[in-house]
Design an enzyme around this catalytic site. Sequence first.
Site, PDB file in Angstrom:
ATOM      1  N   ARG A  37     110.445 -13.822  29.941  1.00 36.32           N
ATOM      2  CA  ARG A  37     109.281 -14.677  30.224  1.00 36.32           C
ATOM      3  C   ARG A  37     109.358 -16.007  29.476  1.00 36.32           C
ATOM      4  O   ARG A  37     108.611 -16.940  29.778  1.00 36.32           O
ATOM      5  CB  ARG A  37     107.986 -13.943  29.893  1.00 36.32           C
ATOM      6  CG  ARG A  37     107.672 -13.752  28.433  1.00 36.32           C
ATOM      7  CD  ARG A  37     106.356 -12.998  28.243  1.00 36.32           C
ATOM      8  NE  ARG A  37     105.880 -13.029  26.869  1.00 36.32           N
ATOM      9  CZ  ARG A  37     106.274 -12.215  25.907  1.00 36.32           C
ATOM     10  NH1 ARG A  37     107.185 -11.276  26.165  1.00 36.32           N
ATOM     11  NH2 ARG A  37     105.795 -12.331  24.683  1.00 36.32           N
ATOM     12  N   GLU A  63     109.833 -10.057  33.217  1.00 39.21           N
ATOM     13  CA  GLU A  63     108.418  -9.811  32.974  1.00 39.21           C
ATOM     14  C   GLU A  63     107.551 -11.065  33.045  1.00 39.21           C
ATOM     15  O   GLU A  63     108.010 -12.177  32.786  1.00 39.21           O
ATOM     16  CB  GLU A  63     108.231  -9.152  31.609  1.00 39.21           C
ATOM     17  CG  GLU A  63     108.523 -10.062  30.438  1.00 39.21           C
ATOM     18  CD  GLU A  63     108.411  -9.341  29.093  1.00 39.21           C
ATOM     19  OE1 GLU A  63     108.178  -8.127  29.070  1.00 39.21           O
ATOM     20  OE2 GLU A  63     108.571 -10.025  28.065  1.00 39.21           O
ATOM     21  N   ASN A 118     111.595  -6.122  17.704  1.00 35.69           N
ATOM     22  CA  ASN A 118     110.294  -5.938  17.057  1.00 35.69           C
ATOM     23  C   ASN A 118     110.417  -5.108  15.780  1.00 35.69           C
ATOM     24  O   ASN A 118     109.756  -5.398  14.773  1.00 35.69           O
ATOM     25  CB  ASN A 118     109.308  -5.280  18.024  1.00 35.69           C
ATOM     26  CG  ASN A 118     108.851  -6.221  19.125  1.00 35.69           C
ATOM     27  OD1 ASN A 118     108.829  -7.434  18.935  1.00 35.69           O
ATOM     28  ND2 ASN A 118     108.494  -5.678  20.269  1.00 35.69           N
ATOM     29  N   HIS A 139     111.229  -4.510  25.868  1.00 34.88           N
ATOM     30  CA  HIS A 139     110.105  -4.176  26.755  1.00 34.88           C
ATOM     31  C   HIS A 139     110.606  -3.305  27.911  1.00 34.88           C
ATOM     32  O   HIS A 139     110.440  -3.646  29.092  1.00 34.88           O
ATOM     33  CB  HIS A 139     109.414  -5.434  27.279  1.00 34.88           C
ATOM     34  CG  HIS A 139     108.673  -6.170  26.211  1.00 34.88           C
ATOM     35  ND1 HIS A 139     108.000  -7.340  26.445  1.00 34.88           N
ATOM     36  CD2 HIS A 139     108.498  -5.907  24.883  1.00 34.88           C
ATOM     37  CE1 HIS A 139     107.442  -7.755  25.312  1.00 34.88           C
ATOM     38  NE2 HIS A 139     107.736  -6.900  24.353  1.00 34.88           N
ATOM     39  N   TYR A 191     114.353 -12.165  23.248  1.00 34.99           N
ATOM     40  CA  TYR A 191     114.427 -11.107  22.243  1.00 34.99           C
ATOM     41  C   TYR A 191     115.861 -10.872  21.764  1.00 34.99           C
ATOM     42  O   TYR A 191     116.087 -10.499  20.611  1.00 34.99           O
ATOM     43  CB  TYR A 191     113.841  -9.807  22.796  1.00 34.99           C
ATOM     44  CG  TYR A 191     112.338  -9.798  22.814  1.00 34.99           C
ATOM     45  CD1 TYR A 191     111.612  -9.614  21.649  1.00 34.99           C
ATOM     46  CD2 TYR A 191     111.633  -9.981  24.002  1.00 34.99           C
ATOM     47  CE1 TYR A 191     110.221  -9.614  21.670  1.00 34.99           C
ATOM     48  CE2 TYR A 191     110.249  -9.979  24.031  1.00 34.99           C
ATOM     49  CZ  TYR A 191     109.551  -9.801  22.854  1.00 34.99           C
ATOM     50  OH  TYR A 191     108.177  -9.803  22.873  1.00 34.99           O
TER      51      TYR A 191
END
Length: 700
Positions: free
Chosen positions: A282, A374, A170, A219, A228
């Site tokens: 996810r 997640e 991110n 996360h 990610y």
Amino acid sequence: MIKKIKLALVLTIVGLLQVQIATAQDEFDIVRKNIVNNLKAQAKTTTEAIATLQQNQQADGSWADIQYTDDRITLWTPIRHLHQIKEYCIAINKGYNRKLDERIVAGLNYWLKAAPKSKNWWYNDIATPQALGEILMLIDEAKVSYPKTTKDALLESMKRGDPYKQTGANKLDIAMHYLYRACAAKDAVLMDAAVNQLFAPIEFSSQEGLQTDYSYFQHGKQLYLAGYGAVFLTGEYKAAAAVMNTRFALSKEKQNLLYSYLTETFLRAIRGRYSDFSIEGRSISRPNMLDKKNAVLDGYAENTAAMLALAKNIDPSGARAIDAAIARIEERQPPALGVSPYHKQFYRADYTMHQRKAYSFNIRAVSVRTRRTESGNGENIFGRFLADGSTNIQRTGSEYFNIMPLWEWDKLPGITCRDYLTDQPAVVEWGEKGNMDFVGGVSDGKYGCTVYDMDYNQVAAKKAWFLFDREIVCLGTGINSTEAENITTTLNQCWLKGKVGLAKNKWLLTDTEKLDNPAWVWHDSIGYCFLQNTRAVVSAAMQKGSWKRINKGYSDEEVNGKVFKLFIDHGVKPANASYAYCVLPNVALQEMNSIVTSNIKVLANNNQVQAVANNALQMLQVCFYQPQSLSYKQLKVTVDQPCLVLVKEMNASTPEIWLADPSQKLTELTVTVQVNNKPVTRHITLPDGESRGKSLKVSF
């Protein structure tokens, strides 16, 4: 004279400033050209596609098939508006007609007027400003004429997100559009800040991001080698390509870190063109995500081959490994190309990777130190049990590709779970923390043993895997539950390919068959041999579902297909139940009746110790749950604390010993190895800090 000296100094300073300004100016141009060249190289723009876009674009710059008031969390449709303008811009940079200039300007002005917003911060703070930044790079390079007021408004609208408040992928994603904005505005201060934040994630972290074992977290402490982890790789290589041949170029030290994660982790988790389902987070609930040739992430093409081309350009010394990976992903070469025997225990991530030329067998677990896979944003609704020892078994790579809507999610490959009437949704979003500490593995880099001491959802089990060349031995003991459902352990649940062979020269004659004490089951070049009396169920039935069932952002159209499913039935309320089976990848059906398993010896499978010897390899692998001794032939191993032990050359007078502490709590361990009644004791200091749980070779 003094005046002349002063004048000379002033002129010198002015000259240096002019050189610096010229250099900075040149670097803005270099960075922009690098970005544009990379965008052009990856684009698949065609004259036909551009003509269609022109035909469908309205006079005010919008497209009728885009709902600009859409604010959904996933699959946000307004982002297509910017993607289509980018297609125009790429077309101009590739030499198409200049009549597109007016359409670009009209489209940008409409965007500014409509100002679409999603309920998902990622679209607002990352996807939108990144797309706008790429458009600005392209139109500046092509010298598209447009009002300064439009450019200023676009730059202002890009001021979203704060990389300093983010971590990992991110941080990188936000810093990327800072780089675009700095280049478009020719802002040297912003450029320095952007590059600093772009490359900051290329370092080891104790929280999110790259770990010391070369796993990747996002996360929280949640495994994300792909998802990610792929965004991290793609973004960093894009950034490195953008600043090549400038003073901002990526350092050799960071190049090496990035390359190690790419080649030793990310690429090894891909079999052929398909990734391990357990590394996607996810994203597993999105169509095509396992396909690293054609994966699409919310409208963004995650083209792994394109990323690898950038990586090779950044670090040409790694070209051989990267070229082999591209050839496998593009299916120009078989999945075995360039693959060597490899076993790695990711002690930071509770993940095991076991590779051979013929197959991959990977294991995903969870501990108090990590988080479960997640669910969130309506995605991965039933992924609650993905980290309960799921085993990814791949030969061709496509065994699980897009099977997720059809899966029975309490029978994921490898897990021990309650047999529910319907799939169970996650009870905690964004990664539920694990609750057990004795989880990990021991490895010498080629072989290894993995343990998952499980107590979750009212099911307890001690699960261990012993991984060799041709055989993977799977043991379970202490299986207990007081709940109303049957408890099952699933050996596999994958696409049905061909017939299912059973012992005693039988084929599976019905869709589902109960097996009492079967010797073995065979499917798609993989054998499953049972090493103790077992009640099993095998199925080759049609299963159905929809993508919407597992991810709210997708279609509810039914998808179906035939699925191979094999599981052990432990019954209702089992008390100290157990299982023992051996997976044999790359075996022909005709070999199964005469398969030689005498090389494999299960020495123990109880609550104190689980152990397997491989006589052909002269190897012993042991999971000690308490201080204990284990004897086999002339060898005896004694430990004073729970641990994992791998013994190589066990028939030698000085066997090779590897140790690991799955609990990551111990600082010292005492081990006695006795060969032919000659004991040798060692008091061992175990790895500490970020290396806790790492395997250690001990000299005896």
